[in-house]
Design a protein around this motif. Structure first.
Motif, short mmCIF file in Angstrom:
data_model
loop_
_atom_site.label_atom_id
_atom_site.label_comp_id
_atom_site.label_asym_id
_atom_site.label_seq_id
_atom_site.Cartn_x
_atom_site.Cartn_y
_atom_site.Cartn_z
N ARG A 18 0.85 -1.20 0.00
CA ARG A 18 0.00 0.00 0.00
C ARG A 18 0.88 1.25 0.00
N GLU A 19 0.87 2.01 -1.07
CA GLU A 19 1.72 3.20 -1.15
C GLU A 19 1.31 4.28 -0.16
N ASP A 20 0.02 4.25 0.25
CA ASP A 20 -0.52 5.33 1.08
C ASP A 20 -0.63 4.98 2.55
N PHE A 21 -0.06 3.85 2.97
CA PHE A 21 -0.19 3.44 4.37
C PHE A 21 1.03 2.64 4.77
N SER A 22 1.68 3.06 5.86
CA SER A 22 2.93 2.43 6.31
C SER A 22 2.72 1.68 7.62
N TYR A 23 3.43 0.58 7.75
CA TYR A 23 3.44 -0.17 9.01
C TYR A 23 4.80 -0.06 9.66
N PHE A 24 4.81 0.42 10.91
CA PHE A 24 6.04 0.53 11.70
C PHE A 24 5.95 -0.44 12.88
N CYS A 25 6.98 -1.25 13.04
CA CYS A 25 7.05 -2.16 14.18
C CYS A 25 7.65 -1.44 15.37
N GLY A 26 6.87 -1.33 16.45
CA GLY A 26 7.34 -0.69 17.67
C GLY A 26 7.79 -1.67 18.73
N TRP A 27 8.04 -2.89 18.33
CA TRP A 27 8.49 -3.96 19.22
C TRP A 27 9.98 -4.18 18.93
N GLY A 28 10.82 -3.60 19.77
CA GLY A 28 12.25 -3.56 19.49
C GLY A 28 12.88 -4.90 19.21
N ALA A 29 12.46 -5.92 19.94
CA ALA A 29 13.06 -7.25 19.78
C ALA A 29 12.73 -7.88 18.44
N GLN A 30 11.74 -7.33 17.74
CA GLN A 30 11.34 -7.85 16.43
C GLN A 30 11.76 -6.94 15.28
N SER A 31 12.66 -6.01 15.55
CA SER A 31 13.07 -5.07 14.51
C SER A 31 13.59 -5.79 13.27
N ALA A 32 14.56 -6.66 13.43
CA ALA A 32 15.16 -7.34 12.28
C ALA A 32 14.14 -8.23 11.58
N ASN A 33 13.40 -8.98 12.36
CA ASN A 33 12.41 -9.90 11.79
C ASN A 33 11.35 -9.13 10.99
N SER A 34 10.87 -8.03 11.56
CA SER A 34 9.82 -7.26 10.88
C SER A 34 10.34 -6.66 9.58
N LEU A 35 11.58 -6.18 9.58
CA LEU A 35 12.16 -5.62 8.35
C LEU A 35 12.30 -6.70 7.28
N GLN A 36 12.73 -7.87 7.68
CA GLN A 36 12.90 -8.95 6.70
C GLN A 36 11.55 -9.38 6.13
N LEU A 37 10.51 -9.30 6.94
CA LEU A 37 9.17 -9.65 6.46
C LEU A 37 8.57 -8.58 5.56
N GLY A 38 9.14 -7.36 5.63
CA GLY A 38 8.65 -6.30 4.75
C GLY A 38 8.03 -5.11 5.44
N ALA A 39 8.28 -4.95 6.74
CA ALA A 39 7.78 -3.76 7.43
C ALA A 39 8.39 -2.51 6.80
N ASP A 40 7.62 -1.43 6.83
CA ASP A 40 8.11 -0.18 6.26
C ASP A 40 9.11 0.51 7.17
N GLY A 41 9.01 0.23 8.47
CA GLY A 41 9.93 0.87 9.39
C GLY A 41 9.88 0.25 10.76
N ILE A 42 10.79 0.69 11.61
CA ILE A 42 10.86 0.24 13.00
C ILE A 42 10.98 1.46 13.90
N VAL A 43 10.55 1.29 15.17
CA VAL A 43 10.56 2.40 16.12
C VAL A 43 11.17 1.91 17.43
N PRO A 44 12.50 1.79 17.49
CA PRO A 44 13.16 1.22 18.67
C PRO A 44 13.65 2.29 19.66
N SER A 45 13.20 2.18 20.90
CA SER A 45 13.66 3.14 21.92
C SER A 45 15.15 3.01 22.18
N THR A 46 15.70 1.83 21.98
CA THR A 46 17.13 1.61 22.21
C THR A 46 17.98 2.45 21.26
#
Length: 303
Positions: free
Chosen positions: A182-210
């Motif tokens: 979806r060009e008009d809607f992004s998914y950001f993973c806010g679960w730091g421990a899943q940053s790498a996994n979510s990116l590999q699955l195709g998440a648009d971004g990550i939001v890690p407090s670390t």
């Protein structure tokens, strides 16, 4: 496909002076470190003690962030509160100051029905004159935005994405599959421990407090993800997990934020002051966490 909102977005701490005003100098230091690593800031999110920062200081923080941001940095501004008209007003103030998008949590006093959640976000999206993103964080609101509600809201022309911090693998995977194209809607993973996994699955971004304390590692993680070097991405996940454990393990969310500020103070980035009702760590806890962080820096060369 390059979406309007994507990449690594760090939910920055709110650096405070001893009188509980925002430390503008520290804001500049933090945003500069992020910019050097091609990372965007989310100000006034959960990590930024947003529910406790008053209107005046919130506006000063957003203004400072916009003033010092890097050339290509996107400013995400958090909206947290229970009074809808105040949230609309604040959201528009942030947009007027130059924030690029507001990221809104659910009001957290009453448990809302799915219909009420949807109506709330439609009110924001209809009246805020800039992009709006949904922020699902069950740990603080005690509610989870149903995926059916997210799907309906994703079709609103002024709702541009979802930052989801819920610890639910199936939910995360479903969201990535649903919104990846979806060009008009992004998914950001806010679960730091899943940053790498979510990116590999195709998440648009990550939001890690670390990322507050080791932005360089997330900058490298982002670079390797863009290249599809998933073993390297996982390596940086493991290094950042070490840091996350240092300030999060066996602590409440509020205590972990105090510990994060201690680590950042050790790097001469900010003060350790917390906005009431949160409090600073004891002298003994402070000494221990600094010692542990110093040890891990030497052992792993993470900074």
């Amino acid at each position: 496909m390059q979406k309007r909102f994507s990449g690594v977005v760090v939910p920055v701490i709110t650096p405070l002076n001893k009188d509980f005003t925002v430390d503008i100098t520290a804001v500049g230091l933090i945003l500069n470190q992020l910019a050097q690593n091609n990372i965007d800031p989310l100000v006034l999110g959960t990590t930024g003690e947003s529910s406790s920062i008053n209107e005046q200081e919130s506006l000063r923080f957003v203004q400072a962030a916009v003033t010092v941001k890097g050339t290509h940095q996107t400013i995400y501004a958090g909206l947290v509160g229970n009074q809808v008209s105040d949230l609309i007003k604040r959201g528009n103030q942030y947009i007027d100051l130059g924030a690029d998008v507001v990221v809104a949590t659910l009001p957290a006093y009453y448990i809302l029905t799915p219909e009420q959640m949807e109506a709330f976000y439609i009110q924001l999206a209809d009246h805020i004159k800039g992009p709006v993103m949904l922020y699902n964080i069950k740990a603080t609101t005690q509610m989870s935005i149903p995926l059916a509600v997210v799907e309906r809201l994703s079709k609103h022309p002024n709702i541009w994405g979802l930052k989801d911090s819920e610890r639910d693998i199936e939910r995360m995977t479903t969201c990535i599959e649903t919104y990846r194209d979806r060009e008009d809607f992004s998914y950001f993973c806010g679960w730091g421990a899943q940053s790498a996994n979510s990116l590999q699955l195709g998440a648009d971004g990550i939001v890690p407090s670390t990322g507050n304390i080791v932005p360089s590692l997330y900058g490298k993680m982002k670079q390797e993800a863009l290249l599809g070097n998933w073993d390297a991405v996982q390596h940086y996940q493991e290094l950042t997990d070490i840091v996350a454990i240092l300030y999060q393990q066996d602590r409440t969310l509020g205590q972990s934020l105090a510990a994060l500020k201690v680590m950042m103070h050790g790097e001469k980035t900010c003060n350790t002051t917390m906005m009431p009702p949160l409090t600073e760590l004891s002298a003994r806890e402070t000494e221990l966490i600094i010692a542990k962080f110093d040890y891990y820096k030497k052992r792993t060369a993470i900074i």
